[in-house]
Scaffold this active site. Sequence first.
Site, short mmCIF file in Angstrom:
data_model
loop_
_atom_site.label_atom_id
_atom_site.label_comp_id
_atom_site.label_asym_id
_atom_site.label_seq_id
_atom_site.Cartn_x
_atom_site.Cartn_y
_atom_site.Cartn_z
N CYS A 275 0.75 -1.32 0.09
CA CYS A 275 0.04 0.06 0.03
C CYS A 275 0.87 1.25 -0.12
CB CYS A 275 -0.98 0.20 1.31
SG CYS A 275 -2.36 -1.09 1.00
C1 UDX Z 1 -0.84 0.05 5.71
C2 UDX Z 1 -1.72 0.89 6.52
O1 UDX Z 1 -1.34 1.12 8.05
C3 UDX Z 1 -3.17 0.54 6.30
O2 UDX Z 1 -4.23 1.37 7.21
C4 UDX Z 1 -3.53 0.36 5.00
O3 UDX Z 1 -5.13 -0.01 4.89
C5 UDX Z 1 -2.50 -0.38 4.29
O4 UDX Z 1 -1.46 0.01 4.40
P1 UDX Z 1 0.23 -2.49 5.98
O5 UDX Z 1 0.82 -2.06 4.64
O6 UDX Z 1 -0.41 -3.60 6.32
O7 UDX Z 1 -0.72 -1.39 6.46
O8 UDX Z 1 1.43 -2.24 7.20
P2 UDX Z 1 1.86 -1.15 8.26
O9 UDX Z 1 1.59 -1.67 9.53
O10 UDX Z 1 1.15 0.13 7.95
O11 UDX Z 1 3.33 -0.89 7.85
C6 UDX Z 1 3.77 -0.53 6.44
C7 UDX Z 1 5.48 -0.36 6.36
O12 UDX Z 1 5.88 0.70 7.27
C8 UDX Z 1 6.11 -1.55 6.91
O13 UDX Z 1 7.19 -1.79 6.02
C9 UDX Z 1 6.44 -1.42 8.30
O14 UDX Z 1 7.96 -1.84 8.62
C10 UDX Z 1 6.74 0.33 8.05
N1 UDX Z 1 6.70 0.92 9.32
C11 UDX Z 1 5.63 1.08 10.20
C12 UDX Z 1 7.87 1.75 10.01
O15 UDX Z 1 9.09 1.52 9.24
N2 UDX Z 1 7.95 2.54 11.23
C13 UDX Z 1 6.90 2.27 11.68
O16 UDX Z 1 6.73 3.43 12.64
C14 UDX Z 1 5.65 1.71 11.51
#
Ligand code: UDX
Length: 449
Positions: A275
Amino acid sequence: MRKPKISVIGAGYVGLCTAVGFASKNYNVVACDVDEEKIAKINAGIPPFHEPGLQEKLSDCLKKGNLKGVVGQTERVILETDLTFVAVGTPSKPDGSIDLKYMESAVCSIGKALKQKDTYHVTIIKSTVVPGTTQNTVKPILERESKKAVGKDFGLCMNPEFLRQGSAFQDTINADRVVIGSIDERSGNVLEDLYKGFYSTRLPTIIRTSLSTAELIKYASNSMLATKISFINTIANICEQIPGADVKVVATAMGLDKRIGPLFLDAGLGYGGSCFPKDIKALIACSKSLGYDPELLDSVEQVNKMQPLKAVMFCKDMLGDLEGKKIAILGLAFKPDTDDMREARVIPIIHQLLKEGANITAYDPVAIPVAKSIFKNQIQFADSAINCLKNADCCILVTEWPEFKKLTPEDFIKNMRQPVLIDGRRVYDPETFVRKMTFVALGLGQSSN
Ligand code: UDX
Ligand code: UDX
């Protein structure tokens, strides 16, 4: 009152989780996909991807007869149901703009079915689509194919999802908000009633709005979260230049300010997944096509592109030439609790390490089969974290799976050729590790090292 029958077109991550979510609350749901293998798995109770808790919920729904998967047959499925969620993929084109070919094809079939349907049906776009898509692409196709008028003969809504992989069910049951964009009052009321029935006493705030505002809410939310991540990664990069500074402490203190909040301030190797990268690119392209250059979002993307390569830079700083060096990679999935490797930060890291001549062994609790299809025999795979470390010159922690957090300095010292660890997700306590081995962590100023 009879519960409405629901169909879901596209049984990928979002579609299947939506289908199982409704079926688990005793709605009758049909999940429809063009992928035969995927549907065969679903009907056998085997989720086609890793999601905690999904297998039990799926089996339960199949046993109760609330859910079935079908291949194609979109038109028949529309005729048999009252509401249809469209959750087909909306990938990026090479220029970053959104590719609507799957959406157009799905909506075309829905339109054809609506031509033959006498009862009121509501189509709900759940896939992430850029502002204007439901109004300017979906509506004309539905009207052309059905020879009927949206708003009069059938309904149309835009209802973005906010599911996170790894916690899709928690997110479904405890949604922060439900956004309902609708072409008219009646369509929106039907969907609002569905959610009132679904959530019952736990109804979250419902935002009723226009189609394009609903579409933009999804992009704005994901862009904000990605901005938070690139922001804290920028602060991490600054911390590394300041002896004694630690981004983890900075983030904890910042997060206590209610206006900032503690979530999505984990510095690391950047964001991946199906996403954030795609949605930010699509919003940039959409905005540019409308005549506004969103420079802030360009920078968010740029920071994210550079962040994984820092792991390789640290590696070279400590080992010098990487030719023939053995690198252990812990974690392949784009985040814990999933086997999804779409835009996983490990991909650019491995490609760069291979270019530098390194030998790579990787381990992940669930994503190895997916990784094998990406890297073929270019890298080796281990069957445990400890075996992955054996004889390595350097270890890079890429995904913060809980089992990696349990590793101690002794595990690294005992198993590696030389105990050099790069903590790409800030899971280890620097004080404990720095004393015992060569330890570098993202966002940690040099003097603590
Ligand atoms: C995301 C959105 O959170 C969600 O609401 C939407 O519907 C789809 O996209 P998702 O892709 O499943 O969800 O994962 P998410 O937990 O948001 O993490 C995305 C990425 O960001 C991951 O690679 C994670 O490692 C990274 N991340 C997340 C960070 O690097 N730091 C953070 O503090 C949080
Ligand atoms: C997708 C979108 O990419 C995302 O932007 C949106 O928010 C929700 O839907 P995801 O569920 O992760 O996310 O996509 P993917 O796993 O690719 O699933 C799409 C499914 O649609 C696949 O199973 C594919 O086979 C199916 N599909 C595709 C159809 O059934 N019909 C088509 O014409 C095209």
